[in-house]
Motif scaffolding. Structure first.
Motif, PDB file in Angstrom:
ATOM      1  N   UNK A  46     -17.465   9.185  -2.043  1.00  0.00           N
ATOM      2  CA  UNK A  46     -17.762   7.916  -1.646  1.00  0.00           C
ATOM      3  C   UNK A  46     -16.593   6.880  -1.794  1.00  0.00           C
ATOM      4  N   UNK A  47     -16.051   6.650  -3.020  1.00  0.00           N
ATOM      5  CA  UNK A  47     -14.883   5.524  -3.101  1.00  0.00           C
ATOM      6  C   UNK A  47     -13.582   6.114  -2.125  1.00  0.00           C
ATOM      7  N   UNK A  48     -13.689   7.404  -1.758  1.00  0.00           N
ATOM      8  CA  UNK A  48     -12.598   7.542  -0.714  1.00  0.00           C
ATOM      9  C   UNK A  48     -12.996   7.080   0.696  1.00  0.00           C
ATOM     10  N   UNK A  49     -14.240   7.112   0.924  1.00  0.00           N
ATOM     11  CA  UNK A  49     -14.885   6.724   2.300  1.00  0.00           C
ATOM     12  C   UNK A  49     -14.506   5.349   2.320  1.00  0.00           C
ATOM     13  N   UNK A  50     -14.793   4.644   1.309  1.00  0.00           N
ATOM     14  CA  UNK A  50     -14.806   3.047   1.269  1.00  0.00           C
ATOM     15  C   UNK A  50     -13.214   2.804   1.284  1.00  0.00           C
ATOM     16  N   UNK A  51     -12.303   3.415   0.831  1.00  0.00           N
ATOM     17  CA  UNK A  51     -11.211   3.034   0.923  1.00  0.00           C
ATOM     18  C   UNK A  51     -10.719   3.398   2.462  1.00  0.00           C
ATOM     19  N   UNK A  52     -10.941   4.410   3.085  1.00  0.00           N
ATOM     20  CA  UNK A  52     -10.565   4.717   4.429  1.00  0.00           C
ATOM     21  C   UNK A  52     -11.143   3.574   5.156  1.00  0.00           C
ATOM     22  N   UNK A  53     -12.256   3.092   5.089  1.00  0.00           N
ATOM     23  CA  UNK A  53     -13.093   1.894   5.800  1.00  0.00           C
ATOM     24  C   UNK A  53     -12.412   0.515   5.538  1.00  0.00           C
ATOM     25  N   UNK A  54     -11.893   0.273   4.265  1.00  0.00           N
ATOM     26  CA  UNK A  54     -11.032  -0.885   4.103  1.00  0.00           C
ATOM     27  C   UNK A  54     -10.014  -0.755   4.930  1.00  0.00           C
ATOM     28  N   UNK A  55      -8.980   0.467   4.914  1.00  0.00           N
ATOM     29  CA  UNK A  55      -7.955   0.627   5.714  1.00  0.00           C
ATOM     30  C   UNK A  55      -8.081   0.395   7.039  1.00  0.00           C
TER      31      UNK A  55
ATOM     32  N   UNK B   3     -10.163  -1.372   8.531  1.00  0.00           N
ATOM     33  CA  UNK B   3     -10.493  -2.881   8.849  1.00  0.00           C
ATOM     34  C   UNK B   3      -9.127  -3.833   8.705  1.00  0.00           C
ATOM     35  N   UNK B   4      -8.178  -3.311   7.469  1.00  0.00           N
ATOM     36  CA  UNK B   4      -7.297  -3.944   7.504  1.00  0.00           C
ATOM     37  C   UNK B   4      -5.809  -3.803   8.344  1.00  0.00           C
ATOM     38  N   UNK B   5      -5.948  -2.506   8.802  1.00  0.00           N
ATOM     39  CA  UNK B   5      -4.653  -2.175   9.558  1.00  0.00           C
ATOM     40  C   UNK B   5      -5.054  -1.793  10.942  1.00  0.00           C
ATOM     41  N   UNK B   6      -4.803  -2.589  12.121  1.00  0.00           N
ATOM     42  CA  UNK B   6      -5.370  -2.194  13.543  1.00  0.00           C
ATOM     43  C   UNK B   6      -4.870  -0.883  13.927  1.00  0.00           C
ATOM     44  N   UNK B   7      -3.532  -0.441  13.677  1.00  0.00           N
ATOM     45  CA  UNK B   7      -3.032   0.826  14.187  1.00  0.00           C
ATOM     46  C   UNK B   7      -3.325   1.825  13.407  1.00  0.00           C
ATOM     47  N   UNK B   8      -4.213   1.923  12.365  1.00  0.00           N
ATOM     48  CA  UNK B   8      -4.767   2.890  11.373  1.00  0.00           C
ATOM     49  C   UNK B   8      -4.843   4.473  11.878  1.00  0.00           C
ATOM     50  N   UNK B   9      -5.215   4.443  13.185  1.00  0.00           N
ATOM     51  CA  UNK B   9      -5.472   5.716  13.780  1.00  0.00           C
ATOM     52  C   UNK B   9      -4.244   6.228  14.552  1.00  0.00           C
ATOM     53  N   UNK B  10      -3.064   5.462  14.485  1.00  0.00           N
ATOM     54  CA  UNK B  10      -2.020   5.973  15.298  1.00  0.00           C
ATOM     55  C   UNK B  10      -0.849   6.603  14.464  1.00  0.00           C
ATOM     56  N   UNK B  11      -0.383   7.676  15.026  1.00  0.00           N
ATOM     57  CA  UNK B  11       0.514   8.448  14.368  1.00  0.00           C
ATOM     58  C   UNK B  11       1.674   7.707  13.742  1.00  0.00           C
ATOM     59  N   UNK B  12       2.231   6.518  14.577  1.00  0.00           N
ATOM     60  CA  UNK B  12       3.207   5.698  14.439  1.00  0.00           C
ATOM     61  C   UNK B  12       3.111   4.726  13.185  1.00  0.00           C
ATOM     62  N   UNK B  13       1.862   4.718  12.801  1.00  0.00           N
ATOM     63  CA  UNK B  13       1.618   3.841  11.631  1.00  0.00           C
ATOM     64  C   UNK B  13       2.386   4.502  10.466  1.00  0.00           C
ATOM     65  N   UNK B  14       3.455   3.752   9.965  1.00  0.00           N
ATOM     66  CA  UNK B  14       4.237   4.542   9.005  1.00  0.00           C
ATOM     67  C   UNK B  14       3.643   4.588   7.460  1.00  0.00           C
ATOM     68  N   UNK B  15       2.688   3.193   7.209  1.00  0.00           N
ATOM     69  CA  UNK B  15       2.010   3.368   6.111  1.00  0.00           C
ATOM     70  C   UNK B  15       1.130   4.379   5.814  1.00  0.00           C
ATOM     71  N   UNK B  16       0.597   5.046   6.840  1.00  0.00           N
ATOM     72  CA  UNK B  16      -0.401   6.115   6.554  1.00  0.00           C
ATOM     73  C   UNK B  16      -1.438   5.962   7.745  1.00  0.00           C
TER      74      UNK B  16
END
Length: 179
Positions: free
Chosen positions: A20-29, A31-44
């Motif tokens: 669950x903490x990892x799930x919440x981290x993914x959700x926060x990410x 919310x914070x990073x518009x390109x979070x599902x794109x391969x080009x997002x170098x941060x992750x």
């Protein structure tokens, strides 16, 4: 696709509370990073993988990944045409296994985050959402150009040196399949 990832993760109640903490981290990410599902997002970026199971043989299909040189589940990056994480995981499983008749459980099995270097040599992190996929009886796998090898392994006889993360994924699948 980002909305789909949010919806799946918001509605998912992990069987293992430590997820669950990892799930919440993914959700926060997300919310914070518009390109979070794109391969080009170098941060992750969010990825989708599939543990393909043959229930008759009580085995899993693993790929010998060319970049990391280890046996892992099938999966990869979300693509522009993917409508959902579930769809991305199923597409990846079909492409990498050569099996068209696969059935995916739409509820995530577990999450796993791992560092690696993607194409172009840029270090990044995969925030992987892992799904359980069932092969239909008589399915024959065919190696793709994304793999050094592809093979079925019994649940209790995984290849030597397989990562703990794959062992944990198989254990989670066995729990789900027994319920």
């Amino acid at each position: 696709m980002r909305a789909s990832a949010r919806d799946i993760l918001r509605s998912w109640s992990p069987a293992d509370e430590s997820q669950d903490p990892l799930r919440l981290t993914y959700l926060s990410y997300l919310d914070a990073v518009p390109e979070a599902v794109q391969r080009e997002c170098a941060a992750g970026h969010i990825t989708a993988s599939a543990l393909v199971c043959d229930l008759e043989e009580r085995s899993v299909l693993l790929t010998l990944h060319p970049r990391i040189g280890r046996w892992v589940q099938l999966g990869g990056h979300c693509e522009a045409g993917d409508q959902s994480l579930t769809g991305a995981a199923l597409r990846e499983a079909q492409e990498e296994s050569g099996i068209d008749a696969l059935l995916i459980d739409p509820v995530p099995l577990q999450l796993h985050t791992h560092p690696l270097t993607c194409s172009g040599g840029v270090p990044t992190h995969h925030l992987d959402v892992q799904f359980l996929v069932r092969a239909t009886p008589g399915s024959t796998a065919h190696i793709s150009d994304e793999s050094l090898d592809l093979d079925w392994f019994r649940f209790d006889e995984l290849p030597h040196g397989v990562d703990d993360s794959v062992q944990q994924l198989v254990a989670a699948a066995r729990v789900r399949l027994s319920s």
